[in-house]
Write a protein that holds these residues in place. Structure first.
Motif, PDB file in Angstrom:
ATOM      1  N   PHE A 209       0.880  -1.176   0.000  1.00 24.92           N
ATOM      2  CA  PHE A 209       0.000   0.000   0.000  1.00 24.92           C
ATOM      3  C   PHE A 209       0.912   1.219   0.000  1.00 24.92           C
ATOM      4  N   VAL A 210       0.712   2.153  -0.959  1.00 25.21           N
ATOM      5  CA  VAL A 210       1.615   3.303  -1.056  1.00 25.21           C
ATOM      6  C   VAL A 210       0.855   4.613  -0.873  1.00 25.21           C
ATOM      7  N   GLY A 211       1.605   5.641  -0.456  1.00 25.06           N
ATOM      8  CA  GLY A 211       1.044   6.978  -0.367  1.00 25.06           C
ATOM      9  C   GLY A 211       0.443   7.289   0.989  1.00 25.06           C
ATOM     10  N   ASP A 212      -0.237   8.445   1.061  1.00 24.73           N
ATOM     11  CA  ASP A 212      -0.832   8.853   2.333  1.00 24.73           C
ATOM     12  C   ASP A 212      -2.105   8.063   2.591  1.00 24.73           C
ATOM     13  N   ARG A 213      -2.682   8.281   3.749  1.00 25.85           N
ATOM     14  CA  ARG A 213      -3.871   7.508   4.145  1.00 25.85           C
ATOM     15  C   ARG A 213      -5.027   8.440   4.523  1.00 25.85           C
ATOM     16  N   SER A 214      -5.234   9.461   3.692  1.00 32.18           N
ATOM     17  CA  SER A 214      -6.422  10.289   3.849  1.00 32.18           C
ATOM     18  C   SER A 214      -7.651   9.385   3.759  1.00 32.18           C
ATOM     19  N   PRO A 215      -8.773   9.796   4.361  1.00 34.87           N
ATOM     20  CA  PRO A 215      -9.941   8.902   4.375  1.00 34.87           C
ATOM     21  C   PRO A 215     -10.336   8.340   3.020  1.00 34.87           C
ATOM     22  N   TYR A 216     -10.247   9.147   1.956  1.00 37.19           N
ATOM     23  CA  TYR A 216     -10.660   8.643   0.645  1.00 37.19           C
ATOM     24  C   TYR A 216      -9.692   7.607   0.074  1.00 37.19           C
ATOM     25  N   LYS A 217      -8.496   7.512   0.675  1.00 38.52           N
ATOM     26  CA  LYS A 217      -7.538   6.486   0.253  1.00 38.52           C
ATOM     27  C   LYS A 217      -7.974   5.091   0.705  1.00 38.52           C
ATOM     28  N   ASN A 218      -8.922   5.035   1.660  1.00 36.10           N
ATOM     29  CA  ASN A 218      -9.623   3.786   1.979  1.00 36.10           C
ATOM     30  C   ASN A 218      -8.735   2.757   2.685  1.00 36.10           C
ATOM     31  N   PHE A 219      -7.764   3.226   3.465  1.00 36.20           N
ATOM     32  CA  PHE A 219      -6.847   2.319   4.145  1.00 36.20           C
ATOM     33  C   PHE A 219      -7.571   1.438   5.167  1.00 36.20           C
ATOM     34  N   ALA A 220      -8.543   2.010   5.896  1.00 35.38           N
ATOM     35  CA  ALA A 220      -9.239   1.237   6.933  1.00 35.38           C
ATOM     36  C   ALA A 220      -9.974   0.039   6.335  1.00 35.38           C
ATOM     37  N   PHE A 282       0.291  -5.206  -5.567  1.00 30.80           N
ATOM     38  CA  PHE A 282       0.065  -3.822  -5.182  1.00 30.80           C
ATOM     39  C   PHE A 282      -1.442  -3.599  -5.129  1.00 30.80           C
ATOM     40  N   VAL A 283      -1.930  -3.069  -4.011  1.00 31.71           N
ATOM     41  CA  VAL A 283      -3.361  -2.847  -3.821  1.00 31.71           C
ATOM     42  C   VAL A 283      -3.622  -1.343  -3.727  1.00 31.71           C
ATOM     43  N   TYR A 284      -4.540  -0.862  -4.548  1.00 27.26           N
ATOM     44  CA  TYR A 284      -4.857   0.569  -4.638  1.00 27.26           C
ATOM     45  C   TYR A 284      -6.362   0.721  -4.402  1.00 27.26           C
ATOM     46  N   PRO A 285      -6.777   0.870  -3.138  1.00 27.22           N
ATOM     47  CA  PRO A 285      -8.211   0.827  -2.813  1.00 27.22           C
ATOM     48  C   PRO A 285      -8.908   2.177  -2.758  1.00 27.22           C
ATOM     49  N   SER A 286      -8.300   3.239  -3.288  1.00 25.59           N
ATOM     50  CA  SER A 286      -8.869   4.587  -3.185  1.00 25.59           C
ATOM     51  C   SER A 286     -10.296   4.643  -3.712  1.00 25.59           C
ATOM     52  N   LEU A 287     -11.088   5.504  -3.083  1.00 22.68           N
ATOM     53  CA  LEU A 287     -12.442   5.744  -3.564  1.00 22.68           C
ATOM     54  C   LEU A 287     -12.433   6.637  -4.805  1.00 22.68           C
ATOM     55  N   TYR A 288     -11.356   7.428  -4.937  1.00 26.98           N
ATOM     56  CA  TYR A 288     -11.284   8.371  -6.055  1.00 26.98           C
ATOM     57  C   TYR A 288      -9.839   8.793  -6.261  1.00 26.98           C
ATOM     58  N   ARG A 302       7.032  -4.502 -12.676  1.00 30.91           N
ATOM     59  CA  ARG A 302       6.538  -5.858 -12.907  1.00 30.91           C
ATOM     60  C   ARG A 302       5.795  -6.405 -11.677  1.00 30.91           C
ATOM     61  N   CYS A 303       4.930  -5.574 -11.142  1.00 26.77           N
ATOM     62  CA  CYS A 303       4.124  -5.952  -9.980  1.00 26.77           C
ATOM     63  C   CYS A 303       2.660  -6.009 -10.395  1.00 26.77           C
ATOM     64  N   PRO A 304       1.970  -7.115 -10.153  1.00 27.21           N
ATOM     65  CA  PRO A 304       0.540  -7.180 -10.473  1.00 27.21           C
ATOM     66  C   PRO A 304      -0.254  -6.253  -9.568  1.00 27.21           C
ATOM     67  N   ILE A 305      -1.402  -5.763 -10.045  1.00 27.17           N
ATOM     68  CA  ILE A 305      -2.164  -4.800  -9.268  1.00 27.17           C
ATOM     69  C   ILE A 305      -3.622  -5.224  -9.121  1.00 27.17           C
ATOM     70  N   ALA A 306      -4.179  -4.883  -7.944  1.00 22.28           N
ATOM     71  CA  ALA A 306      -5.611  -5.024  -7.673  1.00 22.28           C
ATOM     72  C   ALA A 306      -6.095  -3.650  -7.244  1.00 22.28           C
ATOM     73  N   ILE A 307      -7.097  -3.104  -7.941  1.00 20.25           N
ATOM     74  CA  ILE A 307      -7.464  -1.701  -7.743  1.00 20.25           C
ATOM     75  C   ILE A 307      -8.979  -1.508  -7.753  1.00 20.25           C
ATOM     76  N   SER A 308      -9.385  -0.319  -7.323  1.00 22.24           N
ATOM     77  CA  SER A 308     -10.802   0.041  -7.295  1.00 22.24           C
ATOM     78  C   SER A 308     -11.383   0.104  -8.703  1.00 22.24           C
ATOM     79  N   ASN A 309     -12.668  -0.145  -8.783  1.00 21.73           N
ATOM     80  CA  ASN A 309     -13.343  -0.088 -10.087  1.00 21.73           C
ATOM     81  C   ASN A 309     -14.031   1.256 -10.300  1.00 21.73           C
ATOM     82  N   THR A 310     -13.538   2.304  -9.610  1.00 22.56           N
ATOM     83  CA  THR A 310     -14.174   3.615  -9.643  1.00 22.56           C
ATOM     84  C   THR A 310     -13.296   4.658 -10.330  1.00 22.56           C
ATOM     85  N   SER A 311     -13.855   5.855 -10.499  1.00 22.49           N
ATOM     86  CA  SER A 311     -13.202   7.061 -11.031  1.00 22.49           C
ATOM     87  C   SER A 311     -12.312   6.764 -12.238  1.00 22.49           C
TER      88      SER A 311
END
Length: 379
Positions: A209-220, A282-288, A302-311
């Motif tokens: 998980f990379v970057g900051d953890r503002s609420p919209y980043k969906n870390f929780a 790499f998991v990118y769960p941001s809401l936006y 060369r890292c596979p990714i799982a990410i949000s289906n939004t924005s």
């Protein structure tokens, strides 16, 4: 900071573009996507430009400080006197903007409208990185002020650069801007897959998980999803970058009995590439997001990714990602499990990511940015 194309002497002066940037992003960030974006673009411009920043501890600008008017300072000095240095930067910028004869097209690096009273009817370009404050205003204490500033600066701009089609759509819908006033120009990345021996002490099997953890980043919710996964596979860990965990985040981990398997790494660019390259996923769960540069960084390493289906995520990642509903811990957990447990799927996502990465180039971004500048000044 000045730069002139090698063939400046051969150019007709009527065709020349001269661009001035301001201090905002470089005073606001030591590290960060906005200031990095400007440095990546500026480095590749063929036109003359100027960055009249006197004081900053921005990492990307400091790498270029010998080419600028920047005065390098120790971090503790800058932090203790940051308001004073901000005032000096702004004062210098105002003086330059008053000199209409300079003939520079202005490109402010953020949304403070301080410059509007000084440039009069001269053209300017603004880059819109996202509309997060408008769409998730409850998450930001300063949302009302930022929204007001953005509306004024974007609404009066001669041309607008949006970093994705999704961001363009949001600008049109939320601010009522004419679509033909907006040019979509994608970001890119210079990150490379690391070579040589591993330098970091990391768990053998981890999700990144990379970057900051503002609420919209969906870390929780990511932690909740990981807890479901970890119950089935206790060998899994989380590695995260950004700032250290807050007290409430530490309590969240404790409630889910994950404290011992979540690790913080303060990473340089070189270390960041190693984190991607060695991760199971790499998991990118941001809401936006406005664009999502970490998607491209993962592809490059060369890292596979799982990410949000939004924005913007489907627009940027295409078929080179596994998608989940970011509002559902169960959906997130299942998709993460599907990728981790299927080596052929991981290899396929890596292959598709490498191919998808070819669609993004800083050189193309710089060329298209110069085209936007020409539109703004009518050349």
């Amino acid at each position: 900071m000045h730069s002139k194309p090698k063939n400046m002497k051969q150019k007709n002066k009527k065709d020349e573009i001269r661009v001035m940037y301001d201090y905002q992003a470089f005073a606001m960030q030591r590290f960060g996507g906005i200031s990095r974006y400007f440095c990546e673009i500026i480095d590749r411009l063929s036109c003359e430009y100027r960055i009249p920043v006197l004081f900053s501890i921005n990492y990307y600008l400091l790498q270029r400080w010998r080419k600028t008017s920047l005065i390098p300072l120790p971090r503790f000095v800058y932090k203790n006197l940051s308001k004073h240095f901000l005032t000096l930067n702004r004062s210098r910028m105002k003086k330059l903007l008053r000199r209409k004869a300079d003939g520079f097209l202005f490109h402010p690096t953020y949304y403070d409208p301080y410059f509007l009273q000084y440039i009069g009817d001269r053209p300017y370009v603004i880059t819109v990185h996202d509309m997060i404050h408008e769409k998730f205003s409850d998450y930001f204490a300063d949302a009302e002020e930022v929204i007001r500033q953005k509306k004024e600066v974007i609404g009066r701009a001669t041309r607008i650069i949006a970093v994705s089609e999704n961001t363009k759509k949001d600008v049109v819908e939320l601010l009522g801007v004419a679509p033909d006033k907006i040019d979509v120009i994608y970001h890119s990345t210079d990150m490379k897959c690391p070579e040589g021996d591993c330098r970091l002490e990391l768990p053998e099997r981890y999700l990144l998980f990379v970057g900051d953890r503002s609420p919209y980043k969906n870390f929780a919710r990511f932690v909740e999803a990981f807890a479901l996964l970890h119950a089935q596979d206790p060998s899994l860990h989380i590695v995260h970058t950004g700032g250290r965990l807050s007290k409430s985040e530490q309590e969240l981990l404790a409630r889910n009995r994950l404290t011992e398997v979540v690790h913080h790494v303060k990473a340089s660019d070189r270390e960041m590439s190693e984190l991607y390259a060695r991760a199971l996923l790499f998991v990118y769960p941001s809401l936006y997001e406005g664009f999502g540069i970490p998607i491209l960084e993962a592809y490059a390493c060369r890292c596979p990714i799982a990410i949000s289906n939004t924005s913007c995520f489907p627009e940027i990642a295409g078929e080179a990602a596994a998608y989940f509903d970011p509002y559902s811990a169960e959906s997130m957990s299942k998709v993460m499990s599907d990728v981790i447990g299927n080596e052929s799927l991981r290899r396929e996502l890596i292959r598709k990511g490498e191919e998808r990465l070819k669609a993004f180039s800083w050189e193309t971004s710089a060329r298209l940015t110069e085209e936007t500048y020409r539109k703004a000044i009518g050349k």
